[in-house]
Design a protein around this motif. Structure first.
Motif, PDB file in Angstrom:
ATOM      1  N   MET A   1       4.052  -2.378  -8.144  1.00 43.59           N
ATOM      2  CA  MET A   1       3.912  -3.695  -7.590  1.00 43.59           C
ATOM      3  C   MET A   1       5.220  -4.446  -7.827  1.00 43.59           C
ATOM      4  N   SER A   2       5.621  -5.213  -6.848  1.00 48.72           N
ATOM      5  CA  SER A   2       6.903  -5.891  -6.948  1.00 48.72           C
ATOM      6  C   SER A   2       6.722  -7.393  -6.993  1.00 48.72           C
ATOM      7  N   THR A   3       7.796  -8.089  -7.363  1.00 48.55           N
ATOM      8  CA  THR A   3       7.810  -9.535  -7.380  1.00 48.55           C
ATOM      9  C   THR A   3       8.541 -10.011  -6.140  1.00 48.55           C
ATOM     10  N   PRO A   4       7.956 -10.988  -5.397  1.00 53.59           N
ATOM     11  CA  PRO A   4       8.603 -11.430  -4.172  1.00 53.59           C
ATOM     12  C   PRO A   4       9.939 -12.117  -4.445  1.00 53.59           C
ATOM     13  N   THR A   5      10.894 -11.927  -3.531  1.00 53.59           N
ATOM     14  CA  THR A   5      12.177 -12.604  -3.639  1.00 53.59           C
ATOM     15  C   THR A   5      12.062 -13.965  -2.961  1.00 53.59           C
ATOM     16  N   VAL A   6      13.119 -14.768  -3.068  1.00 52.58           N
ATOM     17  CA  VAL A   6      13.101 -16.119  -2.536  1.00 52.58           C
ATOM     18  C   VAL A   6      12.857 -16.127  -1.018  1.00 52.58           C
ATOM     19  N   ARG A   7      13.461 -15.210  -0.265  1.00 54.97           N
ATOM     20  CA  ARG A   7      13.318 -15.187   1.190  1.00 54.97           C
ATOM     21  C   ARG A   7      11.966 -14.663   1.635  1.00 54.97           C
ATOM     22  N   GLU A   8      11.294 -13.936   0.785  1.00 55.67           N
ATOM     23  CA  GLU A   8      10.026 -13.353   1.178  1.00 55.67           C
ATOM     24  C   GLU A   8       8.904 -14.379   1.117  1.00 55.67           C
ATOM     25  N   GLN A   9       7.909 -14.144   1.946  1.00 54.98           N
ATOM     26  CA  GLN A   9       6.735 -14.997   1.994  1.00 54.98           C
ATOM     27  C   GLN A   9       5.542 -14.186   1.518  1.00 54.98           C
ATOM     28  N   LEU A  10       4.422 -14.872   1.331  1.00 56.11           N
ATOM     29  CA  LEU A  10       3.236 -14.210   0.808  1.00 56.11           C
ATOM     30  C   LEU A  10       2.068 -14.305   1.776  1.00 56.11           C
ATOM     31  N   LEU A  11       1.262 -13.267   1.757  1.00 52.88           N
ATOM     32  CA  LEU A  11       0.051 -13.167   2.561  1.00 52.88           C
ATOM     33  C   LEU A  11      -1.051 -12.686   1.629  1.00 52.88           C
ATOM     34  N   VAL A  12      -2.203 -13.339   1.678  1.00 45.94           N
ATOM     35  CA  VAL A  12      -3.341 -12.888   0.886  1.00 45.94           C
ATOM     36  C   VAL A  12      -4.371 -12.319   1.852  1.00 45.94           C
ATOM     37  N   ILE A  13      -4.755 -11.072   1.612  1.00 48.67           N
ATOM     38  CA  ILE A  13      -5.724 -10.379   2.459  1.00 48.67           C
ATOM     39  C   ILE A  13      -6.972 -10.117   1.622  1.00 48.67           C
ATOM     40  N   SER A  14      -8.120 -10.521   2.144  1.00 46.13           N
ATOM     41  CA  SER A  14      -9.378 -10.145   1.497  1.00 46.13           C
ATOM     42  C   SER A  14     -10.156  -9.293   2.489  1.00 46.13           C
ATOM     43  N   ALA A  15     -10.706  -8.196   1.993  1.00 41.43           N
ATOM     44  CA  ALA A  15     -11.406  -7.251   2.871  1.00 41.43           C
ATOM     45  C   ALA A  15     -12.680  -6.785   2.188  1.00 41.43           C
ATOM     46  N   LEU A  16     -13.716  -6.580   3.000  1.00 43.93           N
ATOM     47  CA  LEU A  16     -14.993  -6.062   2.526  1.00 43.93           C
ATOM     48  C   LEU A  16     -15.335  -4.820   3.318  1.00 43.93           C
ATOM     49  N   GLY A  17     -15.723  -3.769   2.611  1.00 43.81           N
ATOM     50  CA  GLY A  17     -16.081  -2.536   3.291  1.00 43.81           C
ATOM     51  C   GLY A  17     -16.884  -1.613   2.394  1.00 43.81           C
ATOM     52  N   PRO A  18     -17.473  -0.566   2.987  1.00 45.81           N
ATOM     53  CA  PRO A  18     -18.343   0.330   2.211  1.00 45.81           C
ATOM     54  C   PRO A  18     -17.606   1.395   1.398  1.00 45.81           C
ATOM     55  N   ASN A  19     -16.374   1.740   1.757  1.00 46.48           N
ATOM     56  CA  ASN A  19     -15.666   2.830   1.103  1.00 46.48           C
ATOM     57  C   ASN A  19     -14.424   2.276   0.387  1.00 46.48           C
ATOM     58  N   PRO A  20     -14.463   2.117  -0.945  1.00 44.68           N
ATOM     59  CA  PRO A  20     -13.352   1.479  -1.653  1.00 44.68           C
ATOM     60  C   PRO A  20     -12.032   2.235  -1.547  1.00 44.68           C
ATOM     61  N   MET A  21     -12.057   3.558  -1.575  1.00 42.39           N
ATOM     62  CA  MET A  21     -10.812   4.315  -1.516  1.00 42.39           C
ATOM     63  C   MET A  21     -10.169   4.192  -0.141  1.00 42.39           C
ATOM     64  N   GLU A  22     -10.982   4.324   0.912  1.00 44.28           N
ATOM     65  CA  GLU A  22     -10.451   4.200   2.269  1.00 44.28           C
ATOM     66  C   GLU A  22      -9.917   2.788   2.506  1.00 44.28           C
ATOM     67  N   LEU A  23     -10.671   1.783   2.065  1.00 43.76           N
ATOM     68  CA  LEU A  23     -10.269   0.390   2.230  1.00 43.76           C
ATOM     69  C   LEU A  23      -8.900   0.150   1.600  1.00 43.76           C
ATOM     70  N   THR A  24      -8.734   0.607   0.372  1.00 46.37           N
ATOM     71  CA  THR A  24      -7.474   0.424  -0.347  1.00 46.37           C
ATOM     72  C   THR A  24      -6.349   1.219   0.304  1.00 46.37           C
TER      73      THR A  24
END
Length: 186
Positions: A1-24
């Motif tokens: 996992m990395s730390t965002p740089t100043v130029r980078e922006q952030l996106l938060v994704i939330s997902a729900l599904g039946p298969n945790p490995m496939e989802l990830t």
């Protein structure tokens, strides 16, 4: 996992599904293919459903590319997805991280009562985990909760700890509040 740089922006994704490995796998691969980085991720299982929350960093165009492909990908793989643009959390060098552990006979109002206590004392919630289980000896439903919180600068810690323990005693909760410690100290 990395730390965002100043130029980078952030996106938060939330997902729900039946298969945790496939989802990830599907969402992390999509982030990588869009030249984005996973900053943080949390996956929990709730019955037959899994919930995944990812914080993704990238340039605005990489995040836009990822966002555009999420709805068709969710439909193809049978999960639901929600996306929000975010900003990095501001530095709070004077704030103090603490953990409150609570164990009690389950009542539906315990979590909201605890949240109200922390709101009343200007304590910020960083992470919350609650689980219920059947006590083997009695068969009664029990609650274990862990609140990771940030105390505001200047708070008198001993006073807040006393207030919290008195509050917990009044609700008949077994509770403890202590400084947060890293899980894997270096």
């Amino acid at each position: 996992m990395s730390t965002p740089t100043v130029r980078e922006q952030l996106l938060v994704i939330s997902a729900l599904g039946p298969n945790p490995m496939e989802l990830t796998n599907v969402l992390c691969r999509a982030a990588h293919d869009s030249r984005c980085s996973v900053v943080t991720s949390r996956l929990t299982r709730h019955g037959e459903c899994s919930a995944l929350v990812l914080e993704i960093s990238g340039t605005w165009d990489a995040l836009a590319r990822l966002e555009t492909g999420l709805a068709p990908m969710a439909k193809k793989h049978g999960f639901t997805v929600n996306v929000v643009r975010s900003a990095p959390l501001e530095n709070r060098p004077q704030a103090l991280p603490y953990v409150a552990y609570i164990s009690a006979a389950y009542r539906s109002d315990i979590v909201n009562e605890l949240c109200q206590f922390f709101i009343d004392h200007n304590v910020e919630l960083e992470n919350l985990t609650c689980d219920t289980y059947q006590a083997p000896q009695t068969g009664g439903t029990m609650l274990n909760a862990t609140f990771t919180v940030t105390l505001p600068p200047g708070v008198q810690i001993s006073w807040l700890r006393d207030q919290f323990l008195d509050f917990a005693d009044a609700l008949n909760l077994d509770a403890l509040i202590e400084p947060w410690r890293p899980q894997n100290p270096a």
